[in-house]
Design a protein around this motif. Structure first.
Motif, PDB file in Angstrom:
ATOM      1  N   ALA A  43      16.228  10.811   7.260  1.00 59.21           N
ATOM      2  CA  ALA A  43      15.139  10.064   6.632  1.00 59.21           C
ATOM      3  C   ALA A  43      14.157   9.525   7.664  1.00 59.21           C
ATOM      4  N   VAL A  44      14.611   9.315   8.887  1.00 55.04           N
ATOM      5  CA  VAL A  44      13.752   8.721   9.916  1.00 55.04           C
ATOM      6  C   VAL A  44      12.554   9.623  10.237  1.00 55.04           C
ATOM      7  N   PRO A  45      12.755  10.899  10.621  1.00 51.62           N
ATOM      8  CA  PRO A  45      11.578  11.724  10.910  1.00 51.62           C
ATOM      9  C   PRO A  45      10.748  12.034   9.661  1.00 51.62           C
ATOM     10  N   GLU A  46      11.404  12.150   8.502  1.00 55.98           N
ATOM     11  CA  GLU A  46      10.662  12.391   7.261  1.00 55.98           C
ATOM     12  C   GLU A  46       9.724  11.220   6.965  1.00 55.98           C
ATOM     13  N   LEU A  47      10.234  10.004   7.124  1.00 60.02           N
ATOM     14  CA  LEU A  47       9.417   8.818   6.878  1.00 60.02           C
ATOM     15  C   LEU A  47       8.289   8.703   7.905  1.00 60.02           C
ATOM     16  N   ARG A  48       8.588   9.044   9.139  1.00 59.80           N
ATOM     17  CA  ARG A  48       7.549   9.019  10.186  1.00 59.80           C
ATOM     18  C   ARG A  48       6.396   9.946   9.826  1.00 59.80           C
ATOM     19  N   ARG A  49       6.729  11.183   9.417  1.00 57.85           N
ATOM     20  CA  ARG A  49       5.686  12.151   9.037  1.00 57.85           C
ATOM     21  C   ARG A  49       4.873  11.645   7.846  1.00 57.85           C
ATOM     22  N   THR A  50       5.561  11.086   6.854  1.00 59.49           N
ATOM     23  CA  THR A  50       4.874  10.564   5.674  1.00 59.49           C
ATOM     24  C   THR A  50       3.906   9.460   6.065  1.00 59.49           C
ATOM     25  N   ARG A  61      -1.067   6.639   6.905  1.00 55.32           N
ATOM     26  CA  ARG A  61      -1.854   5.654   7.653  1.00 55.32           C
ATOM     27  C   ARG A  61      -1.627   5.837   9.149  1.00 55.32           C
ATOM     28  N   PRO A  62      -2.458   6.631   9.781  1.00 56.91           N
ATOM     29  CA  PRO A  62      -2.274   6.830  11.225  1.00 56.91           C
ATOM     30  C   PRO A  62      -2.426   5.501  11.987  1.00 56.91           C
ATOM     31  N   HIS A  63      -1.449   5.203  12.774  1.00 55.64           N
ATOM     32  CA  HIS A  63      -1.456   4.005  13.620  1.00 55.64           C
ATOM     33  C   HIS A  63      -0.491   4.291  14.755  1.00 55.64           C
ATOM     34  N   PRO A  64      -0.852   4.004  15.984  1.00 57.34           N
ATOM     35  CA  PRO A  64       0.003   4.385  17.111  1.00 57.34           C
ATOM     36  C   PRO A  64       1.404   3.777  17.095  1.00 57.34           C
ATOM     37  N   ASP A  65       1.601   2.622  16.474  1.00 61.82           N
ATOM     38  CA  ASP A  65       2.906   1.966  16.527  1.00 61.82           C
ATOM     39  C   ASP A  65       3.623   1.878  15.178  1.00 61.82           C
ATOM     40  N   LEU A  66       2.970   2.278  14.101  1.00 58.58           N
ATOM     41  CA  LEU A  66       3.573   2.164  12.774  1.00 58.58           C
ATOM     42  C   LEU A  66       4.852   2.979  12.665  1.00 58.58           C
ATOM     43  N   SER A  67       4.810   4.238  13.046  1.00 57.82           N
ATOM     44  CA  SER A  67       6.000   5.097  12.953  1.00 57.82           C
ATOM     45  C   SER A  67       7.129   4.584  13.835  1.00 57.82           C
ATOM     46  N   LEU A  68       6.784   4.102  15.021  1.00 57.62           N
ATOM     47  CA  LEU A  68       7.802   3.561  15.923  1.00 57.62           C
ATOM     48  C   LEU A  68       8.518   2.381  15.279  1.00 57.62           C
ATOM     49  N   CYS A  69       7.766   1.460  14.704  1.00 54.42           N
ATOM     50  CA  CYS A  69       8.370   0.272  14.095  1.00 54.42           C
ATOM     51  C   CYS A  69       9.258   0.631  12.909  1.00 54.42           C
ATOM     52  N   VAL A  70       8.768   1.512  12.043  1.00 53.89           N
ATOM     53  CA  VAL A  70       9.574   1.931  10.889  1.00 53.89           C
ATOM     54  C   VAL A  70      10.840   2.639  11.360  1.00 53.89           C
ATOM     55  N   SER A  71      10.715   3.492  12.363  1.00 57.36           N
ATOM     56  CA  SER A  71      11.878   4.207  12.892  1.00 57.36           C
ATOM     57  C   SER A  71      12.932   3.249  13.435  1.00 57.36           C
ATOM     58  N   GLU A  72      12.488   2.263  14.197  1.00 57.61           N
ATOM     59  CA  GLU A  72      13.433   1.306  14.769  1.00 57.61           C
ATOM     60  C   GLU A  72      14.110   0.466  13.689  1.00 57.61           C
ATOM     61  N   LEU A  73      13.339   0.016  12.704  1.00 56.19           N
ATOM     62  CA  LEU A  73      13.926  -0.797  11.639  1.00 56.19           C
ATOM     63  C   LEU A  73      14.921   0.012  10.816  1.00 56.19           C
ATOM     64  N   LEU A  74      14.572   1.245  10.476  1.00 56.23           N
ATOM     65  CA  LEU A  74      15.477   2.085   9.698  1.00 56.23           C
ATOM     66  C   LEU A  74      16.706   2.475  10.513  1.00 56.23           C
ATOM     67  N   HIS A 110       0.854  -1.178   0.000  1.00 60.49           N
ATOM     68  CA  HIS A 110       0.000   0.000   0.000  1.00 60.49           C
ATOM     69  C   HIS A 110       0.892   1.230   0.000  1.00 60.49           C
ATOM     70  N   PHE A 111       2.078   1.090   0.570  1.00 56.25           N
ATOM     71  CA  PHE A 111       3.072   2.157   0.607  1.00 56.25           C
ATOM     72  C   PHE A 111       4.418   1.507   0.346  1.00 56.25           C
ATOM     73  N   GLU A 112       5.216   2.108  -0.517  1.00 63.22           N
ATOM     74  CA  GLU A 112       6.563   1.597  -0.773  1.00 63.22           C
ATOM     75  C   GLU A 112       7.459   2.774  -1.097  1.00 63.22           C
ATOM     76  N   ALA A 113       8.649   2.805  -0.484  1.00 62.10           N
ATOM     77  CA  ALA A 113       9.620   3.868  -0.733  1.00 62.10           C
ATOM     78  C   ALA A 113      11.017   3.280  -0.752  1.00 62.10           C
ATOM     79  N   ALA A 114      11.769   3.614  -1.782  1.00 64.37           N
ATOM     80  CA  ALA A 114      13.186   3.269  -1.859  1.00 64.37           C
ATOM     81  C   ALA A 114      13.945   4.526  -1.444  1.00 64.37           C
ATOM     82  N   LEU A 115      14.837   4.390  -0.470  1.00 65.91           N
ATOM     83  CA  LEU A 115      15.558   5.550   0.034  1.00 65.91           C
ATOM     84  C   LEU A 115      16.900   5.133   0.597  1.00 65.91           C
ATOM     85  N   LEU A 116      17.701   6.138   0.949  1.00 63.43           N
ATOM     86  CA  LEU A 116      18.964   5.878   1.612  1.00 63.43           C
ATOM     87  C   LEU A 116      18.742   5.999   3.114  1.00 63.43           C
ATOM     88  N   ALA A 117      19.284   5.064   3.857  1.00 62.40           N
ATOM     89  CA  ALA A 117      19.139   5.070   5.309  1.00 62.40           C
ATOM     90  C   ALA A 117      20.100   6.100   5.902  1.00 62.40           C
TER      91      ALA A 117
END
Length: 127
Positions: free
Chosen positions: A21-28, A33-46, A10-17
């Motif tokens: 990029a972490v806060p930019e991706l969180r905002r995007t 897709r607002p979800h309480p833990d989505l941004s946290l998980c993406v931030s930790e993985l990145l 549903h969402f896909e982005a190719a980027l440099l780690a």
């Protein structure tokens, strides 16, 4: 753990780690897709890619509907050898909590190794 075939992104982005990029991706993702833990998980993985493989590592971030009311978050990087390890950091350690956070908020998580890449993924319940 082996994961079944993922759904169409549903969402896909190719980027440099890189750190910015972490806060930019969180905002995007918060707007996408607002979800309480989505941004946290993406931030930790990145952040794990930045910390363990280095700044500027190319990654692909995907967010899909995992079925059964789940959201699947996946980050693919080009190093199949650097596998994440769940640690239990003590109170005074400055690192080692990322996967513990991911493990605490996700329904499940795992790693898929390819010949020239790996994907670290987690599944979240619907918000």
């Amino acid at each position: 753990m082996h994961d079944p075939a993922p759904a169409t992104p549903h969402f896909e982005a190719a980027l440099l780690a890189v750190p910015k990029a972490v806060p930019e991706l969180r905002r995007t993702l918060d707007a996408y897709r607002p979800h309480p833990d989505l941004s946290l998980c993406v931030s930790e993985l990145l952040s794990n890619v930045i910390r363990h493989l280095g700044e500027g590592t190319p990654v692909t971030v995907r967010v899909t509907g995992g079925g059964a009311g789940r959201i699947r978050v996946a980050v693919t990087d080009p190093d199949p050898r650097a596998l994440p390890v769940l640690r239990h950091a003590t109170g005074d350690e400055e690192a080692g909590r990322g996967l513990a956070l991911l493990d605490a908020v996700s329904l499940r998580w795992g790693v898929e190794q390819g010949a020239d890449s790996k994907t670290v993924w987690c599944e979240l319940g619907e918000a």
